[in-house]
Design a protein around this motif. Structure first.
Motif, mmCIF file in Angstrom:
data_model
loop_
_atom_site.group_PDB
_atom_site.id
_atom_site.type_symbol
_atom_site.label_atom_id
_atom_site.label_comp_id
_atom_site.label_asym_id
_atom_site.label_seq_id
_atom_site.Cartn_x
_atom_site.Cartn_y
_atom_site.Cartn_z
ATOM 1 N N ASP A 162 -29.320 -19.634 20.124
ATOM 2 C CA ASP A 162 -28.059 -20.351 20.346
ATOM 3 C C ASP A 162 -28.184 -21.327 21.513
ATOM 4 O O ASP A 162 -27.738 -22.470 21.428
ATOM 5 N N LEU B 198 -21.797 -23.753 22.109
ATOM 6 C CA LEU B 198 -21.834 -22.291 22.128
ATOM 7 C C LEU B 198 -20.672 -21.684 21.334
ATOM 8 O O LEU B 198 -20.854 -20.691 20.623
ATOM 9 N N SER C 88 -21.392 -21.695 17.794
ATOM 10 C CA SER C 88 -22.353 -20.643 17.447
ATOM 11 C C SER C 88 -21.723 -19.254 17.439
ATOM 12 O O SER C 88 -22.412 -18.270 17.194
#
Length: 131
Positions: free
Chosen positions: A25, A110, A113
């Motif tokens: 990630d 992020l 993700s």
């Protein structure tokens, strides 16, 4: 004479991913990770103290510290990241930066993700002398 840099922002994320996926990630988000050294140890103590003071249940979790860098429209950003690990999974991630508002693009990636921002605070002044 020592030059000090203060932390300017602090964010806490709920990750709940295997460690390898956590690293992927960050790589997809454009983060270059480096293991930390003593130069940043005082900042990590401050980061740990903040996580505890804001009530996150991280006290008994194993942690791994990193120094990260990103490059964006606003320039290069260096930040510190502490991954809190429980049973082989990264449960939480604490991120603090030395410049205000420089982690917005990183946070967007992020969150896409699957990370969930639990908390964010801008810091007016938090000076720590570098080692």
């Amino acid at each position: 004479m020592r030059v000090t840099r203060g932390l300017k922002s602090f964010s806490m994320y709920r990750v709940e991913k295997d460690f390898d996926v956590f690293l992927i990630d960050l790589e997809v988000a454009g983060v270059e990770l480096r293991n930390t050294n003593n130069r940043y140890s005082r900042y990590f103590r401050t980061l740990s103290r903040m996580a505890k003071e804001y009530g996150f249940p991280v006290e008994n979790l194993k942690h791994i510290d990193y120094v990260g860098r990103t490059t964006s429209e606003t320039g290069k950003t260096t930040f510190i990241l502490r991954a809190y690990i429980d049973n082989g999974k990264v449960s939480y991630a604490a991120i603090a930066s030395f410049k205000p508002r420089h982690l917005r693009e990183l946070e967007t990636a992020l969150i896409k993700s699957g990370w969930k921002r639990l908390f964010h605070v801008g810091i007016v002044m938090e000076h720590v002398k570098s080692a």
